[in-house]
Scaffold this active site. Structure first.
Site, PDB file in Angstrom:
ATOM      1  N   TYR A   1      10.099 -35.900 -16.856  1.00  8.02           N
ATOM      2  CA  TYR A   1       8.463 -35.632 -17.028  1.00  8.02           C
ATOM      3  C   TYR A   1       7.735 -35.619 -15.693  1.00  8.02           C
ATOM      4  CZ  TYR A   1       7.366 -40.397 -16.870  1.00  8.02           C
ATOM      5  OH  TYR A   1       7.191 -41.721 -16.345  1.00  8.02           O
TER       6      TYR A   1
ATOM      7  N   CYS B   1       4.416 -39.805 -11.109  1.00 11.16           N
ATOM      8  CA  CYS B   1       2.992 -40.065 -11.465  1.00 11.16           C
ATOM      9  C   CYS B   1       1.962 -39.894 -10.227  1.00 11.16           C
ATOM     10  CB  CYS B   1       3.098 -41.307 -12.139  1.00 11.16           C
ATOM     11  SG  CYS B   1       3.180 -42.701 -11.116  1.00 11.16           S
TER      12      CYS B   1
ATOM     13  N   SER C   1       9.432 -44.015 -12.182  1.00  8.29           N
ATOM     14  CA  SER C   1       8.219 -43.228 -11.984  1.00  8.29           C
ATOM     15  C   SER C   1       8.155 -43.150 -10.632  1.00  8.29           C
ATOM     16  CB  SER C   1       7.084 -43.571 -13.011  1.00  8.29           C
ATOM     17  OG  SER C   1       6.122 -42.420 -12.464  1.00  8.29           O
TER      18      SER C   1
ATOM     19  N   HIS D   1     -10.494 -37.973   2.151  1.00 12.84           N
ATOM     20  CA  HIS D   1     -10.562 -39.063   1.132  1.00 12.84           C
ATOM     21  C   HIS D   1     -11.380 -38.414  -0.182  1.00 12.84           C
ATOM     22  CE1 HIS D   1     -11.660 -42.830  -0.895  1.00 12.84           C
ATOM     23  NE2 HIS D   1     -10.651 -43.192  -0.991  1.00 12.84           N
TER      24      HIS D   1
ATOM     25  N   LYS E   1       0.955  -1.175  -0.055  1.00 11.99           N
ATOM     26  CA  LYS E   1       0.139  -0.052   0.051  1.00 11.99           C
ATOM     27  C   LYS E   1       0.815   1.377   0.004  1.00 11.99           C
ATOM     28  CE  LYS E   1      -3.787  -0.416   2.581  1.00 11.99           C
ATOM     29  NZ  LYS E   1      -4.335  -0.571   4.042  1.00 11.99           N
TER      30      LYS E   1
ATOM     31  N   ARG F   1      -3.152   3.291   8.600  1.00 11.55           N
ATOM     32  CA  ARG F   1      -3.658   2.174   7.568  1.00 11.55           C
ATOM     33  C   ARG F   1      -2.230   1.170   7.702  1.00 11.55           C
ATOM     34  NH1 ARG F   1      -4.560   4.897   2.225  1.00 11.55           N
ATOM     35  NH2 ARG F   1      -5.941   2.831   1.562  1.00 11.55           N
TER      36      ARG F   1
ATOM     37  N   MET G   1      -4.472  -4.901  11.073  1.00 12.07           N
ATOM     38  CA  MET G   1      -5.385  -4.139  11.678  1.00 12.07           C
ATOM     39  C   MET G   1      -6.016  -3.440  10.850  1.00 12.07           C
ATOM     40  SD  MET G   1      -4.496  -0.889  14.272  1.00 12.07           S
ATOM     41  CE  MET G   1      -4.945   0.324  12.757  1.00 12.07           C
TER      42      MET G   1
ATOM     43  N   ARG H   1      -3.767  -1.459  -6.432  1.00 13.40           N
ATOM     44  CA  ARG H   1      -2.805  -2.688  -6.496  1.00 13.40           C
ATOM     45  C   ARG H   1      -3.453  -3.755  -7.482  1.00 13.40           C
ATOM     46  NH1 ARG H   1      -6.132  -4.533  -0.842  1.00 13.40           N
ATOM     47  NH2 ARG H   1      -8.075  -3.982  -1.371  1.00 13.40           N
TER      48      ARG H   1
ATOM     49  N   GLY I   1      -6.389 -10.334   8.851  1.00 11.33           N
ATOM     50  CA  GLY I   1      -5.830 -10.385  10.237  1.00 11.33           C
ATOM     51  C   GLY I   1      -4.998  -9.063  10.459  1.00 11.33           C
TER      52      GLY I   1
HETATM   53  P1  ADP Z   1      -7.779  -2.151   3.368  1.00  8.70           P
HETATM   54  O1  ADP Z   1      -6.333  -2.648   3.589  1.00  8.70           O
HETATM   55  O2  ADP Z   1      -8.537  -2.755   4.314  1.00  8.70           O
HETATM   56  O3  ADP Z   1      -7.987  -1.892   2.254  1.00  8.70           O
HETATM   57  P2  ADP Z   1      -7.351   0.730   3.673  1.00  8.70           P
HETATM   58  O4  ADP Z   1      -6.455   1.245   4.489  1.00  8.70           O
HETATM   59  O5  ADP Z   1      -7.248   0.888   2.494  1.00  8.70           O
HETATM   60  O6  ADP Z   1      -7.677  -0.726   4.309  1.00  8.70           O
HETATM   61  O7  ADP Z   1      -8.701   1.650   4.259  1.00  8.70           O
HETATM   62  C1  ADP Z   1      -9.896   1.291   3.997  1.00  8.70           C
HETATM   63  C2  ADP Z   1     -10.439   2.470   3.290  1.00  8.70           C
HETATM   64  O8  ADP Z   1     -10.611   3.565   4.469  1.00  8.70           O
HETATM   65  C3  ADP Z   1     -10.249   3.106   2.138  1.00  8.70           C
HETATM   66  O9  ADP Z   1     -10.706   2.397   1.022  1.00  8.70           O
HETATM   67  C4  ADP Z   1     -10.800   4.506   2.161  1.00  8.70           C
HETATM   68  O10 ADP Z   1     -12.166   4.495   1.929  1.00  8.70           O
HETATM   69  C5  ADP Z   1     -10.773   4.795   3.370  1.00  8.70           C
HETATM   70  N1  ADP Z   1      -9.498   5.611   3.705  1.00  8.70           N
HETATM   71  C6  ADP Z   1      -8.112   5.078   4.257  1.00  8.70           C
HETATM   72  N2  ADP Z   1      -7.469   6.424   4.372  1.00  8.70           N
HETATM   73  C7  ADP Z   1      -8.372   7.631   4.077  1.00  8.70           C
HETATM   74  C8  ADP Z   1      -7.773   8.967   3.974  1.00  8.70           C
HETATM   75  N3  ADP Z   1      -6.818   9.334   4.348  1.00  8.70           N
HETATM   76  N4  ADP Z   1      -8.876   9.484   3.678  1.00  8.70           N
HETATM   77  C9  ADP Z   1     -10.129   9.133   3.335  1.00  8.70           C
HETATM   78  N5  ADP Z   1     -10.373   7.847   3.592  1.00  8.70           N
HETATM   79  C10 ADP Z   1      -9.459   7.095   3.807  1.00  8.70           C
HETATM   80 MG    MG Z   2      -7.872  -0.563   0.891  1.00  3.42          MG
HETATM   81 MG    MG Z   3      -8.390  -3.948   6.053  1.00  2.00          MG
END
Ligand code: ADP
Ligand code: MG
Ligand code: MG
Length: 939
Positions: free
Chosen positions: A886, A866, A799, A458, A27, A96, A107, A340, A105
């Protein structure tokens, strides 16, 4: 100089680039790259994965890292012209997580961080919209309490629900500032009650808490489990992004959304996505309101729409892959928040990869590397006819163990499955669980369902091996064997009722849903003209490119002419395993096979074998004809005999019943017949008992059987050479290879070889035809691997039977290991199920020894594999590394193996080099310098 732990997005061309994913996470790297190119992204900074590993080792954020965070925060305040916690114009940020690869898993993102009783007033003032400010604040408290403080969401939800009800409002967005203020007070009380402390008001403390929570989330159980499953190193760590907020919840000229540059289901080139007006964060995916399709944005906010399209297409061109993007529009102004590579179906993967080659975005090698080999299976399995599928509801869900759709009538026993199939009916076999004793029934069924078991049960393994759709572990099912009824979530059906299953999704439907072969299969079986199918064209091209790259040859495990034809159509270059025992399961053959086994004397046995000879010859003829000169490896009889014999308990019952219900004394004709039948049954029973073994899989099977009863292998060799002779006589070339199973000692093979050679000589003499053939062996016992040099003296080829080799190396049976293997993988004892992917350290090491010794003893000994592993991409890669000649796998896995074998070559050459070749320049606009607010500053 201290190390750099914090990077501003796009801090400089050399810092914060896409190729810094290791340090910045996926990200963070993408945000940096977009910033550098002048794409509007709210400013912010990334704390590196390195800081995460330090935090992990030290249990705290080191002072130097904190110092750099403060430094970058000050910089951000300056750029935005706003201060953290300010009473007039506060800076708010999102925090984020973002590891190198995205994973569950980690945050959840915290939005609106920096709000407190003072700054919320500032936000209300500066925005002129108190409702918006309090809405942001209540969202923040709830998110922060949940993801950082670890409090349950339920009490917060309860407060909201009560408030909505009191105010008679449908949705949270309809609550006014006054009501929101009350909610905030209630939220703060929850936090105080549950933590004993007030909700943190100092924005710096809030930020510290959130950053530590992001780093801490790297070690949640879910994240650890996911990494184990996907071979991701625990040492990587996650990065943490702190970013200035932009607001999609500032009225109808604001919005938030997600999208793809192409359709992720079909791969078609279309702008695909959804958005919500006046919303924030993940409202779109949370399903609170129904989002609009991206196409509708064009009429609502045309400028933002045009810009979004322009930017995302540039991003796609730049990264050379379909993008999955997230954006927010604040009062008409677009901001990109993430981009991404997008997840996609198998069909889309193939389509996008080949289209992008045509568009000049990627090279053929990149296309080959891009598609995950197992995804190709999705192009081959039968599918529900979509129009018909839409008419029905799902009755229950289980584990999607073997992909494809199937529809048939319900049966509960393998015997019923066989009877019904022979009567021309399609059946779905539903069992509590399956065992090797059910094989004939599984063969006969079009689909399999079990109540218990997982991906390696199975039923799952056999289903995939046979290419049969299977749903396992479907715990909502209640089988009532006595009454032949099946209960599913309150509905009851009985034997013969229709049932449809989708092994791709795990769905069970109580109806007769129409299925159809996939488009690709329709083409390869000649039912659809290639020119009529875009997806077939793409599939074919991708695999052509793979074939140009790979070194490993790919053969099929195929027992019948039909299997062989399918394998050929899918690109097989020979048959690596034809199992002869599978040829004896049909209704016409089983009794003859039983006769042969139950025979007490050699002449009796020969008589039975004589009846099997023409059937077997016909099987081989079909294989040879289909393969038309390509190598065909035929394995002599292997399984334990009990698989062909009636079940002793059932026999015993039958005997008792017969005794009780018929008069076997007296002189009548009937009595005589009954007595004879009883005697016959008792004799069979006695024989079955005498043949029964405590551990049949380690008992009298494979060459052990044919060494003691050489008439069997004689018959098989005779059938094989006669079939070969017939082919040659009619101008069909043949390349037969006879393979002896379960050899543990060179002496065993020597003996069997003699028999085969003798029979070959006899047939050739009699027919006056010369046949070239090879004799080889399975390497499926550790002792065979360790003595491969001695064995190679009698074998022209090896084999690897990796199913048995795995069982015998670990000393656990595949059919029982399901009970504990999952646990082993969970606990990290084993990295993955060794029956799915070769255990490199143990089984793989034995293979390495066998290859070395075999090739030293006999130059040019041909070596293949095989086992089921032959169709597993990771194992194919391993076979490539070992230098095998193979791999052989089930017909449907052939495309998977072809692709995996090509990828093995590309990995050897270095994929990284492939990927970092010069990209299209992403330059969008001259990167802005941020003075004043983020809003409007990039134009
Ligand atoms: P994930 O990893 O679950 O995709 P993100 O970090 O992308 O989580 O955050 C989820 C959502 O939060 C984003 O799609 C966006 O809509 C919102 N978001 C994150 N950062 C910002 C920001 N700086 N301003 C506005 N919305 C945000
Ligand atoms: Mg996102
Ligand atoms: Mg998330």
């Amino acid at each position: 100089m201290p190390r750099k732990y914090v990077y501003s997005f796009g801090e400089g061309a050399a810092e914060g680039r896409d190729d810094m994913k290791d340090l910045l996470g996926g990200k963070g790297a993408a945000l940096a790259e977009m910033c550098n190119a002048g794409i509007p992204v709210p400013p912010g900074f990334t704390i590196t994965t390195h800081a995460c590993t330090l935090h992990r080792d030290l249990g705290t954020v080191p002072a130097e890292v904190s110092r750099q965070i403060d430094e970058h925060l000050a910089l951000l305040e300056e750029r935005m012209g706003r201060k953290f916690g300010d009473a007039n114009e506060p800076l708010l940020v999102s925090v984020r997580s973002g590891a190198k690869v995205s994973m569950p898993g980690m945050m959840d993102t915290v939005l609106n961080l920096g709000l407190n009783p003072k700054s919320v007033q500032g936000l209300a003032k500066s925005s002129g919209d108190p409702r918006f400010a309090y809405d942001a604040y209540r969202r923040f408290i709830m998110m922060y309490s949940n993801v950082v403080l670890g409090l349950d969401r339920a009490p917060f939800e309860a407060v909201l629900t009560t408030a909505r009800r009191k105010a008679r409002r449908q949705s949270d967005s309809q609550l006014d500032a006054k009501q929101l203020e009350k909610i905030i007070a209630a939220f703060e009380k929850i936090v105080r009650d549950q933590t004993g402390k007030p909700f943190p008001r100092d924005p710096h403390a809030q930020l510290r808490g959130a950053i530590e929570a992001v780093f801490g989330s790297w070690d949640t159980e879910r994240a650890k489990h996911y990494r184990k499953l996907h071979d991701i190193s625990d040492a990587l760590g996650t990065a943490c992004n702190v970013q200035a907020m932009v607001f999609g919840n500032r009225g109808d000229r604001s919005a938030t959304g997600v999208g793809f540059t192409r359709n992720p289901a079909t791969g078609e080139r279309e702008f695909y996505g959804e958005f919500l007006q006046n919303a924030q964060g993940e409202d779109v995916v949370a399903g609170i309101r129904t989002p609009l399709l991206l196409a509708e944005l064009e009429s609502i906010l045309p400028e933002a729409y045009a810009e979004l399209q322009d930017i995302t297409l540039r991003l796609e061109r730049h990264y050379g892959d379909m993008q999955d993007f997230e954006f927010t529009i604040e009062e008409g102004k677009l901001f990109m928040l993430q981009t991404r590579a997008g997840k996609r179906t198998g069909i889309a993967a193939v389509r996008v990869a080949t289209d992008m080659v045509d568009e000049g975005l990627i090279t053929r090698e990149e296309a080959v590397i891009r598609v995950e080999p197992v995804q190709l299976l999705q192009l081959l399995h039968p599918v529900f006819d979509p129009a018909d599928r839409a008419k029905y509801e799902v009755a229950a869900r289980g584990i999607n163990a073997s992909p494809g759709a199937a529809c048939g009538q319900l049966v509960f026993t393998p015997e019923d499955a066989v009877t019904e199939a022979e009567a021309g009916n399609k059946v779905v076999l539903v069992r509590h669980e399956t065992s090797p004793d059910d094989i004939h029934g599984m063969h006969a069924a079009v689909g399999l369902v079990t109540v218990t078991g997982g991906m390696t049960s199975h039923a799952a393994v056999v289903g995939r091996q046979m290419g049969k759709p299977a749903v396992v572990g479907c715990e909502a099912l209640r089988i009532d064997t006595a009454r032949e009824r099946l209960q599913i979530n309150g509905q009851t059906i009985g034997r013969g009722d229709w049932l449809s299953i989708d092994g791709t999704t795990g769905e069970v439907i109580l109806a007769q849903v129409a299925t159809m072969p996939s488009e690709v299969v329709q083409v390869v079986t000649g039912k659809l003209h290639p020119s009529k199918s875009t997806i077939f064209a793409a599939f074919e091209r991708l695999l052509d490119w793979a074939d140009l790259t790979r070194r490993l040859r790919v053969r099929a495990n195929a027992d019948t002419g039909a299997d062989a034809q399918m394998a050929l159509a899918l690109g097989a270059e020979g048959i690596g395993l034809a199992r002869t025992e599978h040829m004896f399961f049909g209704a016409d053959r089983m009794p003859k096979m039983q006769q042969m086994i139950l025979a007490r004397t050699e002449p009796e046995r020969r008589k039975a074998l004589k009846k099997l000879l023409p059937l077997q010859r016909r099987d081989f003829l079909a294989l040879f004809k289909a393969m038309n000169g390509l190598p065909v490896t035929i394995r002599t009889l292997d399984p334990p005999l009990h698989e062909f014999l009636p079940n002793p308990t059932e026999l015993k019952v039958e005997i008792e019943v017969l005794k009780a219900t018929t008069k076997t004394t007296g002189k009548g004709k009937q009595a005589k017949a009954a007595a004879a039948e009883l005697e016959a049954l008792e004799s069979v029973y006695e024989r079955v008992l005498s043949l029964s073994e405590i551990n049949p899989m380690l008992g009298w099977r494979g060459c052990r059987l044919t060494i003691l009863v050489p008439e069997i292998i004689e018959m098989q060799a005779q059938a094989l050479f006669e079939a070969a002779a017939k082919c040659i006589a009619t101008g069909v070339p043949v390349d037969p290879e006879i393979m002896i199973p379960l050899v543990g000692d060179a002496g065993e093979l020597a003996l069997q070889r003699e028999v085969v050679q003798r029979v070959a000589g006899e047939v050739m003499r009699k027919r006056g035809i010369h046949i070239t053939y090879k004799i080889g062996t399975m390497i499926e016992l550790p002792r065979a691997a360790l003595t491969a040099d001695a064995i190679a003296e009698h074998a022209e080829f090896f084999s690897f039977g990796t199913n048995d080799l795995t069982q015998t190396t670990f000393g656990f049976s595949r059919d029982d290991a399901g009970k504990f293997l999952g646990h082993y993988v969970d606990q990290g004892i084993l990295p993955r199920n060794p029956f799915v992917s070769i255990d490199r350290e143990g089984v793989g090491e034995l293979m390495r020894i066998a290859v070395g010794k075999g090739r030293t003893a006999r130059q040019g000994v041909k070596i293949g594999i095989c086992g089921e592993h032959g169709g597993d991409p990771q194992s194919v890669g391993f076979c490539h590394d070992l230098g095998l000649d193979y791999v052989s796998c089930s017909p449907y896995r052939i495309p998977v193996a072809r692709l995996a074998a090509a990828q093995a070559v590309l990995h050897e050459r270095g994929v990284e080099e492939l990927r970092t070749r010069a990209r299209k320049n992403l330059r969008y606009k001259t990167p802005p310098t941020y003075h004043g607010t983020a809003r409007g500053s990039t134009d």
